[in-house]
Every structure is written in C-alpha cells, then in structure tokens.
Design an enzyme around this catalytic site. Structure first.
Site, mmCIF file in Angstrom:
data_model
loop_
_atom_site.group_PDB
_atom_site.id
_atom_site.type_symbol
_atom_site.label_atom_id
_atom_site.label_comp_id
_atom_site.label_asym_id
_atom_site.label_seq_id
_atom_site.Cartn_x
_atom_site.Cartn_y
_atom_site.Cartn_z
ATOM 1 N N HIS A 156 0.855 -1.195 0.000
ATOM 2 C CA HIS A 156 0.000 0.000 0.000
ATOM 3 C C HIS A 156 0.892 1.247 0.000
ATOM 4 O O HIS A 156 1.869 1.307 0.751
ATOM 5 C CB HIS A 156 -0.905 -0.006 1.239
ATOM 6 N N GLN A 191 10.514 2.986 -3.414
ATOM 7 C CA GLN A 191 10.655 2.229 -2.173
ATOM 8 C C GLN A 191 9.805 0.957 -2.196
ATOM 9 O O GLN A 191 10.208 -0.075 -1.667
ATOM 10 C CB GLN A 191 10.276 3.087 -0.968
ATOM 11 N N GLU A 192 8.615 1.054 -2.820
ATOM 12 C CA GLU A 192 7.771 -0.152 -2.948
ATOM 13 C C GLU A 192 8.567 -1.251 -3.630
ATOM 14 O O GLU A 192 8.515 -2.426 -3.231
ATOM 15 C CB GLU A 192 6.511 0.161 -3.776
#
Ligand code: GAR
Length: 216
Positions: free
Chosen positions: A112, A176-177
């Site tokens: 998320h 970053q995901e």
C-alpha cells in the site's frame, strides 16, 4: 526449482511492482518463482510484462461473475491448480472475500502506498498530500478482512517535499515499494516472519533495519 517459494501475483494495472519482483528473482536476490499472474483487467500492462518473461497469465473479468464470492472462487481454483504458496497483491484493486482469506490463511500479502494505518484505501499518496503530513511511505502487510488493516511486515518512510505533486510523491514512494516488496517476500520464503497478534516479528535483524528506510 522445487524448493523455491511459489508465488501467484494479482494485478489490475501497470504492474511495476510485478516487474520489480520479476527483476529481483532474475538477478537472484529473491528466491521464489512466479507460477501465475492474474489480472481482473484485460488491458493491464502487467500482463504484457509477465508474458515478456515467459510467465503464465490469466484474466478474470469482474463482470463475468455473479458476485464477489464467485469471482474469488475462480481465483482460488487457478491459484491452487498452480500450487501457489504465497499470494501477492500488486496493485490489485479488489477487496478479497472471506472465502479467499480462508483458502490462503496468512498467505496473502499486499503493498500500500502510505504508512498504514494512515491513508488506507484508494489514492493513499493524494490523501497524504492533502492531509499535510511531512513523511509518508509504503507498507507491505498481511491481508485480513479489513481494508489495508492486516499485520505490518515492512514499511519504508519517504519525506513529503513542499513542491510535491501527487505524481512526484507517488514516484518517490514507488521506488521504495520496489525495494521492500521483494524483501518482504524473501523474508517470508526464508520462514523468518512470525505473526504475534498485530505484530510481525522477523527472526533476523534485517526487517527491523528495512523498517526505517528514508530516501528522498
Ligand atoms: C502501487 O503504488 C500500489 O502500492 C498501489 O497501486 C500501485 C500499483 O502500481 N496499491 C494500492 O493502492 C492498493 N490499495 P503497479 O501496478 O505499477 O505495481
């Protein structure tokens, strides 16, 4: 090959998280195999990405099913047929029903684009901007019956800059995901994640370090 963790990846769109998982597997830093990629959107670019890497794909259109349970039952059938051991939601824009959760207990993870429990649901990045937080980020978590509420595995922190737009913040978060999703899957594959209530404990120090990444 047989001792690699078998993944089923669920997508609805671009599939950049899928791509990063494929890349980590191909470069050897993620010991897993993607058995199947399933999309509920026939036009998802992620399907093209999967095919390019010789990965099996399937499309289940929302409208072809009488209700959510019916859709999820078809999903379960395909995943089980492919011996999937961990279900990866990578931009899959549907809420899973209890039928699905029961079929893969503690074996479904989601990413998320916000620091949960802040800003769940759609447009997590815009919600963060509109609220005015100075830091946001992304979260990998086990999936439970709620909306983005399951136990948190890894988070990465990203600063919100004064001149950020939804696009620029989304881009910084997405980077970053692409790092933390594969790390979470690798920790799972090594059997290093223990869920105690709401807390996910890693038996090595590495998830702890990952939890505090800050990258402008
Ligand atoms: C990602 O930012 C992911 O975190 C988000 O959708 C995007 C999918 O991008 N997921 C959610 O908002 C789920 N609530 P991708 O298709 O390029 O991986």
């Amino acid at each position: 090959m047989s001792d690699l963790l078998k993944l089923g990846v669920l997508i609805s769109g671009n599939g950049s998280n899928l791509q990063s998982i494929i890349d980590h597997i191909e470069e050897g830093s993620l010991k897993a195999v993607i058995k199947i990629v399933i999309s509920n959107n026939p036009d998802a670019f992620g399907i093209t990405r999967a095919k390019k890497h010789g990965i099996q794909t399937a499309v289940l259109k929302n409208d072809d099913f009488k209700d959510k349970e019916d859709f999820d039952s078809a999903l379960i059938k395909i995943l089980k047929k492919n011996d999937v051991e961990l279900v990866i939601m990578a931009g899959f824009m549907r809420i899973l029903t209890p039928v699905f959760l029961k079929a893969f207990p503690q074996k479904i993870i989601n990413i998320h684009p916000a620091l949960l429990p802040s800003f769940p649901g759609l447009h997590g990045q815009k919600q963060a901007l509109d609220y005015g937080v100075k830091f946001s980020g992304c979260t990998v978590h086990f999936v439970d019956a709620g909306m983005d509420t399951g136990p948190i595995i890894i988070q990465a922190v990203v600063p919100v800059l004064d001149n950020d737009t939804e696009d620029s913040l989304s881009e910084r978060i997405l980077k970053q995901e692409h790092i933390i999703y594969s790390r979470a899957i690798q920790l799972f594959s090594e059997g290093k994640l223990t869920v105690r209530g709401r807390r996910v404990l890693a038996t090595t120090g590495s998830a702890q370090g990952d939890a505090f990444l800050i990258n402008p």
